[in-house]
Design a protein around this motif. Structure first.
Motif, PDB file in Angstrom:
ATOM      1  N   ALA A 134      36.036  54.422  45.719  1.00 17.13           N
ATOM      2  CA  ALA A 134      35.942  53.991  44.320  1.00 17.13           C
ATOM      3  C   ALA A 134      37.031  52.981  43.983  1.00 17.13           C
ATOM      4  O   ALA A 134      36.782  51.995  43.275  1.00 17.13           O
ATOM      5  CB  ALA A 134      36.030  55.200  43.391  1.00 17.13           C
ATOM      6  N   VAL A 135      38.230  53.217  44.473  1.00 17.47           N
ATOM      7  CA  VAL A 135      39.328  52.261  44.260  1.00 17.47           C
ATOM      8  C   VAL A 135      38.981  50.922  44.911  1.00 17.47           C
ATOM      9  O   VAL A 135      39.177  49.852  44.317  1.00 17.47           O
ATOM     10  CB  VAL A 135      40.649  52.812  44.827  1.00 17.47           C
ATOM     11  CG1 VAL A 135      41.731  51.731  44.805  1.00 17.47           C
ATOM     12  CG2 VAL A 135      41.104  54.016  44.018  1.00 17.47           C
ATOM     13  N   GLU A 136      38.474  50.974  46.142  1.00 12.92           N
ATOM     14  CA  GLU A 136      38.112  49.739  46.848  1.00 12.92           C
ATOM     15  C   GLU A 136      37.027  48.968  46.110  1.00 12.92           C
ATOM     16  O   GLU A 136      37.012  47.736  46.133  1.00 12.92           O
ATOM     17  CB  GLU A 136      37.634  50.070  48.264  1.00 12.92           C
ATOM     18  CG  GLU A 136      38.713  50.605  49.189  1.00 12.92           C
ATOM     19  CD  GLU A 136      39.639  49.528  49.694  1.00 12.92           C
ATOM     20  OE1 GLU A 136      39.361  48.323  49.470  1.00 12.92           O
ATOM     21  OE2 GLU A 136      40.650  49.880  50.338  1.00 12.92           O
ATOM     22  N   GLY A 137      36.108  49.689  45.449  1.00  9.52           N
ATOM     23  CA  GLY A 137      35.021  49.019  44.761  1.00  9.52           C
ATOM     24  C   GLY A 137      35.336  48.608  43.342  1.00  9.52           C
ATOM     25  O   GLY A 137      35.140  47.452  42.958  1.00  9.52           O
ATOM     26  N   LEU A 138      35.883  49.541  42.558  1.00  6.99           N
ATOM     27  CA  LEU A 138      36.131  49.267  41.139  1.00  6.99           C
ATOM     28  C   LEU A 138      37.398  48.444  40.922  1.00  6.99           C
ATOM     29  O   LEU A 138      37.457  47.633  39.993  1.00  6.99           O
ATOM     30  CB  LEU A 138      36.234  50.595  40.376  1.00  6.99           C
ATOM     31  CG  LEU A 138      34.988  51.467  40.368  1.00  6.99           C
ATOM     32  CD1 LEU A 138      35.270  52.796  39.675  1.00  6.99           C
ATOM     33  CD2 LEU A 138      33.809  50.753  39.690  1.00  6.99           C
ATOM     34  N   LEU A 139      38.404  48.683  41.747  1.00  2.49           N
ATOM     35  CA  LEU A 139      39.687  47.972  41.610  1.00  2.49           C
ATOM     36  C   LEU A 139      39.908  47.081  42.823  1.00  2.49           C
ATOM     37  O   LEU A 139      40.994  47.035  43.404  1.00  2.49           O
ATOM     38  CB  LEU A 139      40.833  48.982  41.470  1.00  2.49           C
ATOM     39  CG  LEU A 139      40.704  49.998  40.326  1.00  2.49           C
ATOM     40  CD1 LEU A 139      41.858  50.986  40.365  1.00  2.49           C
ATOM     41  CD2 LEU A 139      40.655  49.288  38.978  1.00  2.49           C
ATOM     42  N   TRP A 140      38.877  46.376  43.205  1.00  9.60           N
ATOM     43  CA  TRP A 140      38.916  45.671  44.484  1.00  9.60           C
ATOM     44  C   TRP A 140      40.007  44.593  44.560  1.00  9.60           C
ATOM     45  O   TRP A 140      40.610  44.399  45.609  1.00  9.60           O
ATOM     46  CB  TRP A 140      37.550  45.057  44.779  1.00  9.60           C
ATOM     47  CG  TRP A 140      37.110  43.993  43.822  1.00  9.60           C
ATOM     48  CD1 TRP A 140      36.505  44.156  42.626  1.00  9.60           C
ATOM     49  CD2 TRP A 140      37.240  42.587  44.007  1.00  9.60           C
ATOM     50  NE1 TRP A 140      36.242  42.953  42.032  1.00  9.60           N
ATOM     51  CE2 TRP A 140      36.670  41.970  42.859  1.00  9.60           C
ATOM     52  CE3 TRP A 140      37.758  41.785  45.033  1.00  9.60           C
ATOM     53  CZ2 TRP A 140      36.638  40.584  42.716  1.00  9.60           C
ATOM     54  CZ3 TRP A 140      37.719  40.405  44.888  1.00  9.60           C
ATOM     55  CH2 TRP A 140      37.162  39.814  43.735  1.00  9.60           C
ATOM     56  N   ARG A 141      40.296  43.922  43.454  1.00  4.06           N
ATOM     57  CA  ARG A 141      41.350  42.904  43.493  1.00  4.06           C
ATOM     58  C   ARG A 141      42.704  43.537  43.786  1.00  4.06           C
ATOM     59  O   ARG A 141      43.472  43.060  44.636  1.00  4.06           O
ATOM     60  CB  ARG A 141      41.407  42.141  42.169  1.00  4.06           C
ATOM     61  CG  ARG A 141      40.211  41.244  41.905  1.00  4.06           C
ATOM     62  CD  ARG A 141      40.395  40.458  40.629  1.00  4.06           C
ATOM     63  NE  ARG A 141      39.224  39.692  40.273  1.00  4.06           N
ATOM     64  CZ  ARG A 141      38.925  38.488  40.769  1.00  4.06           C
ATOM     65  NH1 ARG A 141      39.740  37.926  41.655  1.00  4.06           N
ATOM     66  NH2 ARG A 141      37.827  37.855  40.385  1.00  4.06           N
ATOM     67  N   ALA A 142      43.010  44.630  43.080  1.00  2.00           N
ATOM     68  CA  ALA A 142      44.278  45.327  43.307  1.00  2.00           C
ATOM     69  C   ALA A 142      44.324  45.935  44.703  1.00  2.00           C
ATOM     70  O   ALA A 142      45.371  45.911  45.368  1.00  2.00           O
ATOM     71  CB  ALA A 142      44.463  46.421  42.256  1.00  2.00           C
ATOM     72  N   ALA A 143      43.193  46.466  45.174  1.00  2.00           N
ATOM     73  CA  ALA A 143      43.149  47.076  46.501  1.00  2.00           C
ATOM     74  C   ALA A 143      43.396  46.039  47.586  1.00  2.00           C
ATOM     75  O   ALA A 143      44.074  46.325  48.586  1.00  2.00           O
ATOM     76  CB  ALA A 143      41.803  47.761  46.715  1.00  2.00           C
ATOM     77  N   ARG A 144      42.865  44.844  47.412  1.00  2.00           N
ATOM     78  CA  ARG A 144      43.060  43.781  48.401  1.00  2.00           C
ATOM     79  C   ARG A 144      44.525  43.338  48.459  1.00  2.00           C
ATOM     80  O   ARG A 144      45.045  43.010  49.524  1.00  2.00           O
ATOM     81  CB  ARG A 144      42.181  42.576  48.055  1.00  2.00           C
ATOM     82  CG  ARG A 144      40.699  42.804  48.165  1.00  2.00           C
ATOM     83  CD  ARG A 144      40.214  42.752  49.603  1.00  2.00           C
ATOM     84  NE  ARG A 144      38.782  42.968  49.674  1.00  2.00           N
ATOM     85  CZ  ARG A 144      37.877  42.007  49.561  1.00  2.00           C
ATOM     86  NH1 ARG A 144      38.265  40.758  49.358  1.00  2.00           N
ATOM     87  NH2 ARG A 144      36.596  42.286  49.659  1.00  2.00           N
ATOM     88  N   MET A 145      45.182  43.344  47.283  1.00  2.00           N
ATOM     89  CA  MET A 145      46.575  42.892  47.230  1.00  2.00           C
ATOM     90  C   MET A 145      47.547  43.986  47.657  1.00  2.00           C
ATOM     91  O   MET A 145      48.684  43.708  48.001  1.00  2.00           O
ATOM     92  CB  MET A 145      46.906  42.437  45.804  1.00  2.00           C
ATOM     93  CG  MET A 145      46.120  41.220  45.342  1.00  2.00           C
ATOM     94  SD  MET A 145      46.413  40.818  43.602  1.00  2.00           S
ATOM     95  CE  MET A 145      48.172  40.479  43.627  1.00  2.00           C
TER      96      MET A 145
END
Length: 262
Positions: A134-145
């Motif tokens: 869910a973090v990877e999908g919903l907060l994907w920008r933050a997860a990538r950084m």
């Protein structure tokens, strides 16, 4: 569709279920609504286990990348073994086995069995995996950084806290199925998330073989979808500028209705 749109559609779908149950006079406890929406958002990424470049392939580092490669090969083998003469030839397993109703039901049923038989640790494992997704999908920008370790820590901490909340009397551990079947419901948002993913992919140019193994027009892997003029390419402006805002609005409306604010 791309990962963020899949996750948003999953969360919106579960919040819509919450609104429907509330309208029917059987509102969900708020922890079930929240946890179910997060699980559904994560589960909406899972069908792409057959794609080594998908969002889910990055979620757990080498483990998820290796798993995606294995699932891709298994899906391709199943496709070759079951395809009809009218089904197209393929070189990989993406959008085959894991993009069907049968897969959704089996994976959701397996999750329910794990939650009931493995007790708290099974519940924690399910929550951890789906909260990370869910973090990877919903907060994907933050997860990538961010680093993978921080995302995993967030998933583990959230899973522990939410499991503790659900364990409290009246907070929904026994929702829907009653005492003695605590957490059996956890499979439902997983099934829903997978099906919502399939419906989303069916809207794109390639369609999606949701109804496999049922034959349609002589094909075992018939790619369901609307008329071609109504389809769009994954990652196009239709998905980013139209569908994702619609999912946010529908999810917000569903959540507010489920909680009795509307």
């Amino acid at each position: 569709m791309m990962g963020p749109a899949h996750s948003l559609s999953g969360a919106a779908a579960w919040l819509g279920v919450g609104a429907a149950t509330a309208a029917a006079g059987h509102p969900m406890p708020w922890p079930v609504l929240v946890v179910g929406a997060l699980i559904c958002a994560g589960a909406a990424l899972a069908p792409d286990l057959d794609h080594k470049s998908a969002t889910i392939s990055r979620a757990f580092g080498p483990l998820s990348r290796g798993l995606c490669e294995v699932v891709d090969k298994i899906s391709y083998a199943v496709y070759k073994a079951t395809r009809s003469k009218k089904d197209a030839r393929r070189t990989g397993g993406h959008r085959t086995l894991t993009h069907t109703w049968l897969w959704a039901v089996l994976i959701g049923g397996g999750a329910s069995v794990l939650a009931v038989t493995a007790d708290r640790w099974g519940v924690l494992a399910l929550l951890f995996v789906h909260l990370v997704l869910a973090v990877e999908g919903l907060l994907w920008r933050a997860a990538r950084m961010s680093s993978d370790v921080l995302v995993w820590l967030l998933g583990a901490t959230s899973a522990w806290i939410l499991a503790g909340v659900l364990d409290q009397p009246g907070n929904g551990a026994d929702w829907l199925f009653g005492t003695g079947q605590e957490y059996l419901w956890l499979g439902l948002p997983i099934v829903l998330g997978a099906l919502v993913h399939d419906i989303g992919d069916a809207l794109t140019v390639s369609g999606c073989p949701v109804l496999w193994p049922l034959p349609i027009a002589g094909k075992r892997w018939y790619p369901l979808g609307p008329p071609k003029a109504m389809r769009f390419r994954a990652g196009s402006w239709v998905e980013l500028k139209v569908l994702m805002p619609v999912f946010v609005l529908l999810g917000g409306f569903g959540g507010a209705s489920a909680l009795g604010f509307i």
